[in-house]
Design a protein around this motif. Structure first.
Motif, PDB file in Angstrom:
ATOM      1  N   MET A  93       0.484   6.835  -6.656  1.00 56.41           N
ATOM      2  CA  MET A  93      -0.623   7.791  -6.711  1.00 56.41           C
ATOM      3  C   MET A  93      -0.111   9.231  -6.718  1.00 56.41           C
ATOM      4  SD  MET A  93      -3.604   6.377  -6.966  1.00 56.41           S
ATOM      5  CE  MET A  93      -4.668   7.695  -6.390  1.00 56.41           C
ATOM      6  N   ASP A 129      -2.627   4.912 -10.755  1.00 51.58           N
ATOM      7  CA  ASP A 129      -3.417   4.175  -9.774  1.00 51.58           C
ATOM      8  C   ASP A 129      -3.512   2.689 -10.072  1.00 51.58           C
ATOM      9  OD1 ASP A 129      -4.966   4.265 -12.007  1.00 51.58           O
ATOM     10  OD2 ASP A 129      -6.796   4.934 -11.001  1.00 51.58           O
ATOM     11  N   TRP A 171       0.821  -1.210   0.000  1.00 52.88           N
ATOM     12  CA  TRP A 171       0.000   0.000   0.000  1.00 52.88           C
ATOM     13  C   TRP A 171       0.860   1.268   0.000  1.00 52.88           C
ATOM     14  CZ3 TRP A 171      -4.692   0.728  -1.465  1.00 52.88           C
ATOM     15  CH2 TRP A 171      -5.605  -0.326  -1.423  1.00 52.88           C
ATOM     16  N   ALA A 202       1.586   1.692  -3.554  1.00 54.62           N
ATOM     17  CA  ALA A 202       0.425   2.258  -4.241  1.00 54.62           C
ATOM     18  C   ALA A 202       0.315   3.754  -3.988  1.00 54.62           C
ATOM     19  CB  ALA A 202      -0.848   1.546  -3.773  1.00 54.62           C
ATOM     20  N   ALA A 203       0.614   4.177  -2.743  1.00 57.37           N
ATOM     21  CA  ALA A 203       0.553   5.600  -2.419  1.00 57.37           C
ATOM     22  C   ALA A 203       1.619   6.381  -3.181  1.00 57.37           C
ATOM     23  CB  ALA A 203       0.719   5.787  -0.914  1.00 57.37           C
ATOM     24  N   LYS A 207      -0.026  10.227 -10.128  1.00 58.81           N
ATOM     25  CA  LYS A 207      -1.295   9.997 -10.832  1.00 58.81           C
ATOM     26  C   LYS A 207      -1.359   8.630 -11.511  1.00 58.81           C
ATOM     27  CE  LYS A 207      -2.358  14.204  -9.696  1.00 58.81           C
ATOM     28  NZ  LYS A 207      -3.288  14.451  -8.564  1.00 58.81           N
ATOM     29  N   LYS A 265      -2.891   0.515  -6.871  1.00 57.26           N
ATOM     30  CA  LYS A 265      -4.006   0.632  -5.939  1.00 57.26           C
ATOM     31  C   LYS A 265      -5.197  -0.181  -6.428  1.00 57.26           C
ATOM     32  CE  LYS A 265      -7.232   3.958  -3.918  1.00 57.26           C
ATOM     33  NZ  LYS A 265      -7.649   5.377  -3.853  1.00 57.26           N
ATOM     34  N   THR A 266      -5.484  -0.091  -7.711  1.00 62.10           N
ATOM     35  CA  THR A 266      -6.595  -0.857  -8.287  1.00 62.10           C
ATOM     36  C   THR A 266      -6.341  -2.346  -8.161  1.00 62.10           C
ATOM     37  OG1 THR A 266      -7.030   0.936  -9.853  1.00 62.10           O
ATOM     38  CG2 THR A 266      -7.965  -1.231 -10.353  1.00 62.10           C
ATOM     39  N   GLN A 270      -6.888  -3.780  -4.667  1.00 62.20           N
ATOM     40  CA  GLN A 270      -8.285  -3.840  -4.278  1.00 62.20           C
ATOM     41  C   GLN A 270      -9.050  -4.961  -4.958  1.00 62.20           C
ATOM     42  OE1 GLN A 270      -9.456   0.172  -5.284  1.00 62.20           O
ATOM     43  NE2 GLN A 270      -9.092   0.928  -3.206  1.00 62.20           N
TER      44      GLN A 270
END
Length: 611
Positions: free
Chosen positions: A191, A196, A184, A187-188, A194, A199-200, A203
């Motif tokens: 992000m 993602d 994570w 992922a941050a 820009k 992150k996708t 999830q």
């Protein structure tokens, strides 16, 4: 002892886990992750096997636990022994999963009329915990027996194996947490620019579940091939825990000494004395074992710790005895419930440890040398108790429902006081069946009440949703409310008023249900020479309210008293004796704009003080 051929069959010849075994473990973890994802997907989309509780719950338990046993046992058990253990464990887990669904009413039954509308897909949390605990104990026993080539292994083998498994699981969970924190964090970072995609991906359940399970298997393997590291962590942890023992002995000893001055009465008022005492016994047992370790290091244990371990063993006796007595009082007063049967089961195990440890402490030769035998025997007793509790043999729901029904039939509790909701929401399948049978009762003075309350309980979807208020008449109010006054006649206007349009949550239960009683007192709270009416429910949770007359001579609610007032016998007795006085509030109220705010002192009493 086993025959030579059997002993050779139980233990793998190689001393180290090969790279081939590592690949098999990772493959097993990946397979487990894929199956669990499939079951999760089926549950989310309500497709087979999630639509069949009798299949889904056992499958979830089997693929949640059995692969872990395979991964842990691989390299330590021969294929024949491992296969037999896996088959036995699978059968036990599947059977428990099926029973868990059946008892919760997730299967249709033509005899009892159960509906599949509330079918339970997932196993209950207590069942999951019980299976995990039972498999952990059984797996440790089998691994230790395989290591020693005996049906009953030496205590040091049990000690080493159990602690190794515990640390493996703990650090594997820690590894998973760290892994996901890193993912994570990545992922941050993406992000920030820009992007993602990570992150996708994280999830997505098709990614998260297999990766999590595979990583857990990898962690189990890594901790398995580094036994020296595991042993070092264990030794450090045990040393730290052992030095907590003197503190625990001092506190528990001080508590027991204080009982000589306070007596046991304050314990019964807490309503959770048994739980606290059980926790205390468990803590002492853990700390004694942390000090004793595998029984082969007694010469290296400090004299202070050795003496405190012996004292702690003796302290277990009064702690366990008081807990048993406390539970017996609650059972005599209110009967058996699920929680009390579970507590009794824990007390059986605590009693085994207590008697065994006291026996060990009394022996003068050696230092607690009987503890290994006590621990081994109690481990098998724990497995037996778990098996009984989570099967029809001693299912707390079955036993408690039967006992509560006997109390009702024998007249030890009246129909008006009987908790029909307990049967619906705590009695599982057995409680529902009991309510259906009570709904057909025709004999006895309370038959009509029993039928009606059974019907209302069966209709409830939630324990806390109360049935619609009954149409209480003036006659019912006169029967439910007892005025404690010798000089002033209770106002008829209060009884004649129609209360059905009032805010029902503000009214005591005696104004809404025929079987609830209240004490009433005429007290001039407003100092206008017109007494208000104070109603206090006779049992906990039935409400306490003050009523006054407005300008139209209609009775309205003046104040709702705190919840603990109802059922507080000490306060009711003082009121009956006239031992009260009206006091000016310690704090003035404040009006901000058009809003009046009532202030209450921070140290105001919020419990029933029993004097």
């Amino acid at each position: 002892m086993l025959h030579d051929s059997a002993m050779t069959d139980m233990l793998m010849p190689q001393s180290e886990v090969s790279s081939n075994i590592a690949r098999i473990r990772l493959a097993a973890g990946s397979f487990q992750g894929c199956i669990l994802y499939f079951l999760y997907h089926a549950s989310r989309n309500q497709i087979w096997p999630a639509t069949d509780s009798a299949i889904f719950a056992p499958l979830l338990l089997i693929f949640g636990f059995i692969p872990i046993i395979f991964i842990s046992g691989l390299g330590h058990l021969t294929s024949r022994v491992l296969q037999r253990w896996l088959v036995l464990a699978t059968a036990i887990v599947a059977g428990l999963g099926f029973y868990d669904v059946w008892r919760a009413g997730g299967l249709h039954d033509l005899e009892t009329g159960f509906s599949v509308a509330q079918s339970m897909h997932f196993p209950t949390l207590p069942m999951v915990i019980a299976i995990a605990s039972g498999l952990f104990i059984a797996h440790a026993l089998i691994l230790a027996a395989a290591h020693d080539k005996r049906y009953i292994a030496n205590y040091p083998s049990y000690f080493e194996t159990a602690w190794k498994l515990l640390i493996q699981i703990s650090f594997s969970v820690l590894f998973l947490i760290t892994l996901w924190l890193v993912l994570w964090l990545g992922a941050a970072l993406f992000m920030l620019v820009k992007l993602d995609f990570l992150k996708t991906l994280l999830q997505e359940s098709w990614f998260a579940i297999p990766v999590t399970i595979s990583a857990f298997s990898f962690a189990i393997h890594i901790t398995d091939v580094r036994p020296a590291i595991v042993r070092g962590i264990r030794n450090l942890l045990l040393v730290l825990l052992s030095w907590i023992l003197p503190v625990a002995v001092l506190i528990v000893g001080g508590f027991l000494l204080s009982l000589a001055f306070t007596g046991l009465t304050p314990l019964w008022g807490t309503r959770y004395a048994t739980t606290i005492l059980l926790g205390t016994a468990a803590l002492l047992i853990i700390l004694i074992n942390a000090t004793f370790q595998n029984g082969e290091v007694s010469a290296d244990i400090a004299r202070l710790l050795r003496s405190n371990a012996r004292i702690a063993a003796f302290l277990l006796l009064p702690i366990t005895t008081i807990a048993i007595y406390s539970l017996s009082l609650r059972v005599q007063e209110y009967g058996w419930t699920n929680d009390r049967i579970t507590a009794a089961s824990c007390l059986i195990i605590a009693a085994c440890y207590t008697l065994g440890y006291v026996w060990a402490a009394l022996q003068k030769h050696g230092w607690l040398i009987s503890i290994p035998n006590v621990n081994i025997a109690t481990a098998f007793i724990v497995l037996g108790v778990l098996t009984a509790l989570f099967t029809p043999l001693a299912d707390p729901a079955r036993l408690s429902v039967a006992h509560q029904l006997n109390r009702l039939k024998d007249g030890r509790i009246s129909a008006s006081q009987f908790d029909f909701d307990y049967l619906k929401f705590n009695g599982a399948r057995y409680g529902i069946t009991a309510l259906q049978q009570l709904g057909t009762v025709t004999k006895g003075a309370d038959a009509a009440t029993i039928r009606e309350k059974s019907r209302l309980a069966l209709q409830k979807a939630n324990r806390w949703i109360q049935p619609a208020p009954q149409k209480i008449t003036a006659t019912d109010l006169h029967a439910n409310i007892l005025f404690w006054t010798d000089t002033t006649t209770p106002p008829d206007s209060f009884f004649d008023q129609d209360w059905h349009d009032a805010r029902t949550w503000q009214l005591p239960s005696c104004m809404k249900q025929e079987d609830k009683k209240c004490d009433a007192y005429l007290i001039d709270f407003t100092h206008d020479n017109k007494p208000e009416i104070l109603l206090i429910g006779n049992t906990p949770g039935t409400g306490a309210t003050i009523f006054t007359q407005n300008g139209q001579q209609k009775w309205v609610v003046l104040s709702v008293l705190p919840y603990y007032i109802a059922g507080c016998d000490a306060l009711r007795l003082q009121l009956r004796q006239g031992n009260y006085q009206l006091l000016t509030p310690p704090l003035d109220n404040i009006q901000i704009g058009d809003q009046l705010i009532t202030l209450t002192a921070a140290n105001s009493t919020n419990t029933c003080i029993k004097k």
